[in-house]
Design a protein around this motif. Structure first.
Motif, PDB file in Angstrom:
ATOM      1  N   ALA A  30       0.912   2.409   3.458  1.00  6.12           N
ATOM      2  CA  ALA A  30       1.734   3.465   2.859  1.00  6.12           C
ATOM      3  C   ALA A  30       2.624   2.942   1.731  1.00  6.12           C
ATOM      4  N   ASP A  31       2.869   1.620   1.689  1.00  4.29           N
ATOM      5  CA  ASP A  31       3.719   1.050   0.639  1.00  4.29           C
ATOM      6  C   ASP A  31       2.971   0.875  -0.683  1.00  4.29           C
ATOM      7  N   ILE A  32       1.648   0.929  -0.657  1.00  4.08           N
ATOM      8  CA  ILE A  32       0.865   0.798  -1.889  1.00  4.08           C
ATOM      9  C   ILE A  32       1.146   2.000  -2.780  1.00  4.08           C
ATOM     10  N   ARG A  33       1.322   1.739  -4.073  1.00  2.04           N
ATOM     11  CA  ARG A  33       1.890   2.744  -4.968  1.00  2.04           C
ATOM     12  C   ARG A  33       0.995   3.956  -5.200  1.00  2.04           C
ATOM     13  N   THR A  34      -0.307   3.787  -5.371  1.00  4.66           N
ATOM     14  CA  THR A  34      -1.167   4.932  -5.698  1.00  4.66           C
ATOM     15  C   THR A  34      -2.177   5.208  -4.590  1.00  4.66           C
ATOM     16  N   LYS A  35      -2.567   6.461  -4.487  1.00  4.23           N
ATOM     17  CA  LYS A  35      -3.582   6.858  -3.508  1.00  4.23           C
ATOM     18  C   LYS A  35      -4.920   6.183  -3.802  1.00  4.23           C
ATOM     19  N   THR A  36      -5.196   5.962  -5.086  1.00  5.69           N
ATOM     20  CA  THR A  36      -6.460   5.309  -5.473  1.00  5.69           C
ATOM     21  C   THR A  36      -6.559   3.922  -4.866  1.00  5.69           C
ATOM     22  N   ASN A  37      -5.472   3.153  -4.965  1.00  5.68           N
ATOM     23  CA  ASN A  37      -5.472   1.809  -4.385  1.00  5.68           C
ATOM     24  C   ASN A  37      -5.433   1.852  -2.863  1.00  5.68           C
ATOM     25  N   GLN A  38      -4.746   2.843  -2.285  1.00  3.24           N
ATOM     26  CA  GLN A  38      -4.719   2.979  -0.828  1.00  3.24           C
ATOM     27  C   GLN A  38      -6.133   3.197  -0.285  1.00  3.24           C
ATOM     28  N   LYS A  39      -6.919   4.038  -0.984  1.00  2.00           N
ATOM     29  CA  LYS A  39      -8.278   4.359  -0.518  1.00  2.00           C
ATOM     30  C   LYS A  39      -9.185   3.138  -0.474  1.00  2.00           C
ATOM     31  N   LYS A  40      -8.891   2.136  -1.336  1.00  2.00           N
ATOM     32  CA  LYS A  40      -9.697   0.911  -1.326  1.00  2.00           C
ATOM     33  C   LYS A  40      -9.622   0.193   0.016  1.00  2.00           C
ATOM     34  N   PHE A  41      -8.484   0.360   0.716  1.00  4.78           N
ATOM     35  CA  PHE A  41      -8.288  -0.334   1.995  1.00  4.78           C
ATOM     36  C   PHE A  41      -8.768   0.486   3.191  1.00  4.78           C
ATOM     37  N   LEU A  42      -8.781   1.806   3.060  1.00 12.56           N
ATOM     38  CA  LEU A  42      -9.099   2.656   4.212  1.00 12.56           C
ATOM     39  C   LEU A  42     -10.489   2.345   4.759  1.00 12.56           C
ATOM     40  N   ASN A  43     -10.592   2.318   6.105  1.00  6.28           N
ATOM     41  CA  ASN A  43     -11.829   2.086   6.866  1.00  6.28           C
ATOM     42  C   ASN A  43     -12.328   0.644   6.812  1.00  6.28           C
ATOM     43  N   LYS A  44     -11.614  -0.234   6.098  1.00  5.32           N
ATOM     44  CA  LYS A  44     -11.986  -1.651   6.111  1.00  5.32           C
ATOM     45  C   LYS A  44     -11.635  -2.237   7.479  1.00  5.32           C
ATOM     46  N   LYS A  45     -12.333  -3.335   7.841  1.00  8.00           N
ATOM     47  CA  LYS A  45     -12.141  -3.975   9.145  1.00  8.00           C
ATOM     48  C   LYS A  45     -11.716  -5.423   8.951  1.00  8.00           C
ATOM     49  N   VAL A  46     -11.329  -6.071  10.044  1.00 12.60           N
ATOM     50  CA  VAL A  46     -10.930  -7.478   9.993  1.00 12.60           C
ATOM     51  C   VAL A  46     -12.097  -8.302   9.468  1.00 12.60           C
ATOM     52  N   GLY A  47     -11.811  -9.143   8.467  1.00 10.55           N
ATOM     53  CA  GLY A  47     -12.847  -9.971   7.850  1.00 10.55           C
ATOM     54  C   GLY A  47     -13.397  -9.412   6.568  1.00 10.55           C
ATOM     55  N   ASP A  48     -13.195  -8.115   6.325  1.00 10.68           N
ATOM     56  CA  ASP A  48     -13.673  -7.507   5.086  1.00 10.68           C
ATOM     57  C   ASP A  48     -12.855  -8.001   3.901  1.00 10.68           C
ATOM     58  N   THR A  49     -13.494  -8.016   2.733  1.00 15.66           N
ATOM     59  CA  THR A  49     -12.806  -8.406   1.503  1.00 15.66           C
ATOM     60  C   THR A  49     -12.934  -7.285   0.481  1.00 15.66           C
ATOM     61  N   LEU A  50     -11.988  -7.268  -0.447  1.00 15.26           N
ATOM     62  CA  LEU A  50     -12.030  -6.303  -1.545  1.00 15.26           C
ATOM     63  C   LEU A  50     -11.282  -6.871  -2.730  1.00 15.26           C
ATOM     64  N   SER A  51     -11.611  -6.373  -3.921  1.00  8.82           N
ATOM     65  CA  SER A  51     -10.950  -6.806  -5.140  1.00  8.82           C
ATOM     66  C   SER A  51      -9.875  -5.788  -5.507  1.00  8.82           C
TER      67      SER A  51
END
Length: 437
Positions: free
Chosen positions: A185-206
């Protein structure tokens, strides 16, 4: 010895000190006699160097030093005796043709005089006195904060909007390899928040670090750097948790306030409201003080010995200033000086004084309040007295506490004399009034 004062104008004066030889020669002879006893010079036994050589080698330096001591002493005493209110320090008037062999030595000192003016608090207008209240929205927010603070972390299988993450942030080229925690919830934009949603432990993202969080400090914590950097980093998720809020029950109430003191959510909110508004009162009082002083500085007109002060500023600090630098420094400090003069005038005009017992009494209250915050509300008198004695042996602490006591006296004076419009506001609205945010 003779001391006279010549008023150049209402803000500037010249003090002249005339010293006859009998005013200083005895001191000079005494110092030179001691030099003769202790001087160790090749070719002479210790103490056997002729006085004529002592005078030749040390006479002028000793004369300068002893005369300067007398001048400082007599000038300071004169300022006190004549009750002269000056700004800065007296400046010696330089004379390149000064004759140290004259029968009478004449020295001139420039003075910058404090301007005369009066303060009438009843003339102060357009002042608002804020009463800051804890509204229901704030109370609900604080209750939720307490529930989260005393809640427990529960592991999640995948990232959700309410998740709190432990991640590593890596950019090998930039030398970044940082482990950090943050809430989605601290991430500034919804676009960046969506990048994290549904990710699991061990997953990576840019993720781009540019403005990832609203708070600048939080952006620095994310990358673990001292300066803000704009990079595309690789984020690896190590933990996914959510805070399970604590229940609003008697166990929590007792943990917060002690057994049986609070027994319901309503009482909890009353307690929060009471504590918050006690803190808010101090902030409201501080703004009231500041606004009245600002009004006084803007509305009370008086001249300053500007030319003298600029000259004094050139040599007042650790390093000598050029005339241009002194001009700049004067322009920056002029308003502060006017504030100090008005503050001093208030204290003298309304006879605001401090005494030792008031300072000690205030210190006792501060210590008892601090002890109560750490669960020692019933501390015995000796414990309190011992702490107070230690605090009051520290000059810096005594100065700080004295300023607090005087501030309370000024606040009481303003409350009594200044006509202000009372205005009840929420804390959020008060912040807007303060900062326009």
């Amino acid at each position: 010895m003779n001391i006279t004062k010549n008023n150049v104008d209402a803000l500037n004066a010249i003090v002249t000190i005339e010293l006859a030889k009998e005013d200083y020669q005895g001191n000079v002879d005494k110092v030179l006699a001691n030099y003769k006893k202790t001087a160790s010079v090749p070719g002479f036994r210790k103490g056997a160097m002729p006085m004529s050589l002592i005078v030749k080698q040390y006479g002028k330096a000793v004369l300068l030093e002893e005369v300067n001591k007398i001048l400082q002493d007599k000038l300071n005493n004169y300022l006190v005796e004549e009750k002269l209110d000056i700004l800065g320090n007296p400046l010696p008037v330089l004379n390149e043709d000064f004759d140290w062999d004259a029968d009478v030595l004449k020295f001139d000192f420039e003075l910058g005089l404090t301007p005369e003016f009066a303060v009438n608090l009843e003339d102060v207008s357009n002042i608002v006195k804020y009463q800051i209240v804890a509204d229901q929205a704030m109370l609900d927010e604080q209750v939720e904060y307490i529930q989260k603070q005393y809640g427990k972390l529960v592991s999640q299988a995948a990232v959700e909007e309410n998740s709190e993450l432990l991640v590593t942030v890596v950019d090998e080229e930039a030398g970044i390899n940082n482990e950090t925690k943050f809430a989605v919830a601290d991430i500034r934009t919804k676009t960046n928040q969506k990048k994290f949603l549904n990710k699991k432990v061990g997953d990576t993202l840019s993720v781009s670090t540019k403005g990832l969080f609203e708070d600048e400090q939080r952006n620095l914590q994310f990358t673990g750097t001292q300066e803000l950097v704009e990079l595309d980093v690789v984020v690896t998720i190590k933990e996914i948790n959510e805070t399970q809020k604590a229940e609003l029950n008697q166990e929590l109430f007792d943990k917060l306030f002690g057994e049986g003191i609070v027994t319901s959510v309503e009482q909890l909110q009353e307690k929060i409201k009471e504590d918050a508004e006690k803190q808010f009162k101090g902030q409201g009082d501080q703004k009231f003080l500041s606004d009245v002083y600002e009004n006084l500085v803007d509305s009370i007109s008086f001249d300053l010995p500007a030319t003298f002060l600029k000259k004094w500023l050139q040599t007042a600090g650790e390093t000598t200033l050029t005339p241009e630098q002194a001009e700049e420094e004067y322009n920056k400090s002029e308003k502060g000086l006017r504030f100090q003069l008005i503050e001093g005038k208030l204290m003298s005009q309304y006879d605001l004084q401090l005494n030792f017992e008031e300072i000690k009494e205030h210190t006792v209250k501060l210590i008892k309040d601090q002890l109560a915050q750490f669960g020692q509300a019933d501390a015995d008198d000796k414990t309190v007295e011992d702490i107070v004695a230690r605090v009051m042996s520290n000059q810096e602490e005594v100065k700080r506490i004295s300023e607090q006591v005087m501030s309370e006296k000024v606040l009481a004076l303003f409350n009594d004399k200044v006509k202000a419009e009372a205005k009840e506001v929420s804390y959020q609205d008060f912040v807007k009034e303060m900062y326009g945010a």
